[in-house]
Design a protein around this motif. Structure first.
Motif, PDB file in Angstrom:
ATOM      1  N   ARG A 132      -4.216 -57.868  67.945  1.00  0.00           N
ATOM      2  CA  ARG A 132      -2.836 -57.597  68.335  1.00  0.00           C
ATOM      3  C   ARG A 132      -2.425 -56.176  67.962  1.00  0.00           C
ATOM      4  O   ARG A 132      -1.712 -55.499  68.719  1.00  0.00           O
ATOM      5  N   GLU A 135      -3.929 -53.788  70.501  1.00  0.00           N
ATOM      6  CA  GLU A 135      -3.173 -53.779  71.752  1.00  0.00           C
ATOM      7  C   GLU A 135      -1.837 -53.062  71.586  1.00  0.00           C
ATOM      8  O   GLU A 135      -1.395 -52.340  72.483  1.00  0.00           O
ATOM      9  N   SER A 139      -0.918 -49.607  73.609  1.00  0.00           N
ATOM     10  CA  SER A 139       0.169 -49.724  74.588  1.00  0.00           C
ATOM     11  C   SER A 139       1.373 -48.850  74.238  1.00  0.00           C
ATOM     12  O   SER A 139       2.137 -48.474  75.132  1.00  0.00           O
ATOM     13  N   ASP A 145      -8.561 -46.846  74.610  1.00  0.00           N
ATOM     14  CA  ASP A 145      -9.496 -47.714  73.904  1.00  0.00           C
ATOM     15  C   ASP A 145     -10.725 -46.944  73.443  1.00  0.00           C
ATOM     16  O   ASP A 145     -11.254 -47.187  72.343  1.00  0.00           O
TER      17      ASP A 145
END
Length: 376
Positions: A132, A135, A139, A145
């Motif tokens: 989490r 991400e 974001s 990545d």
């Protein structure tokens, strides 16, 4: 006329000395003050540097002595309470040391019993939390990545390269164990014979130095005792407040994190900040960014209440130091002796400041009037 060893007559030598004094007097007072203060500063810094080098070379002994003095000031009221019960000095000191050892082992056993079953659950939550967090970072931040994988791989390689040598780790563990045992033995003797040692030392001072030495010693010891007890109370308040917040937010390992907060409270400013950051990171990895933000808000609220409301009530005015002085002392202690130096730098600074202030005040007192001569 007889010449001196340098080929000059005594009159020439006197003239050169008088010329040097005249040249010094002709300099502006600001330049003369700067020269004198710079020379004094160089001597003080050189002395502190040598003391720091000696302390680093004798690090286990220095840490044991610092811990012994700190614990003696902290546990002295307990020993005095036992002495009021008509216990012998040796028995009171032994019971005080056993109480400390039992408390440490009890806390360790409690931590293990409360957290042993959480590690398997924590490993799964950390895996989900890290995903989490990954991400969330990709974001919200301008990081891809691939860049994040590259940074993580570099950090992993640096950790592997900086792995601890087993021989060095065993030697460090032996030094820590030896320092702990030495500190306990010294703690027993200081609790038992500390006052008689101080009276013996004081008996070697004569004349006016005896009074100022006795007063400076009393002030320094009271300052260290007030600082140690006040710091322990403030650290306990921080640990309880943050621990309650972690339990309410269901953050894993709340009790160990509260214990880290307690020990971090003994390093002013920096220790509480690092302990709070650890709690926030664990909450971020295990529960996500929302819980981490709530933990951060709880940490900030507890530290603000402690720093602005409780610390002025608990700490006496003569113990408190300016935050700038605390930061400089903690930084210097960290550079000299790491975490141990950071822990003892502030109490040493507070005690030294109070002793110097006491000596200065004693010298500024008017001298007692001379006795009137006896009549015929």
């Amino acid at each position: 006329m007889v010449a001196d060893d340098a080929g000059r007559t005594p009159e020439e030598t006197t003239d050169r000395g008088a010329g040097g004094r005249q040249t010094w007097a002709a300099l502006p007072w600001l330049v003369r003050s700067a020269v004198v203060w710079s020379a004094c500063l160089v001597v003080i810094v050189a002395g502190l540097y040598l003391l720091g080098k000696i302390a680093v070379l004798l690090a286990p002994l220095a840490i044991a002595l610092a811990a012994t003095v700190f614990l003696t000031a902290l546990l002295d009221p307990v020993q005095l309470a036992l002495r009021r019960l008509r216990l012998p000095a040796a028995l009171a000191a032994l019971l005080t040391v056993l109480l400390l050892v039992g408390l440490l082992f009890g806390v360790g056993a409690l931590v293990w019993s409360l957290t042993a079953g959480q590690f398997s659950e924590l490993s799964q939550e950390l895996g989900q939390g890290l995903q989490r967090t990954r991400e969330f970072v990709t974001s919200t931040l301008p990081v891809t990545d691939q860049q994040l994988d590259r940074l993580l791989g570099q950090a992993r390689r640096e950790v592997e390269q900086g792995s601890v040598d087993p021989v060095s780790g065993a030697r460090t563990a032996a030094e820590v164990l030896g320092s702990a045992l030495l500190a306990l033995v010294l703690l027993f003797f200081l609790l038992k014979d500390g006052r008689s040692m101080w009276h013996w030392t004081l008996s070697r001072a004569t004349g006016p130095n005896r009074a100022v030495t006795a007063e400076a010693g009393r002030v320094g010891w009271r300052t260290l005792g007030a600082y140690s007890r006040g710091t322990m109370m403030i650290a306990a308040i921080d640990a309880i407040g943050i621990g309650i917040a972690l339990v309410l937010l269901r953050v894993p390992l709340a009790f160990p994190l509260a214990l880290i907060t307690f020990f971090g409270g003994f390093v002013p400013i920096i220790g509480a900040t690092v302990a709070g950051a650890v709690a926030v990171l664990v909450a971020l990895a295990a529960k996500g960014p929302v819980t981490a933000l709530l933990v951060l808000a709880a940490v900030i609220a507890v530290q603000q209440i402690e720093g602005n409301l409780l610390e002025p009530l608990i700490m006496k005015r003569q113990v408190r130091l300016h935050p700038a002085v605390i930061l400089v002392a903690v930084t210097a202690g960290t550079l000299i002796a790491g975490i141990a130096g950071a822990s003892v730098s502030v109490p040493i600074t507070a005690v030294v400041w109070r002793i110097v202030d006491t000596v200065q005040r004693h010298r500024q007192r008017p001298a007692p009037p001379a006795p009137a001569p006896a009549g015929p």
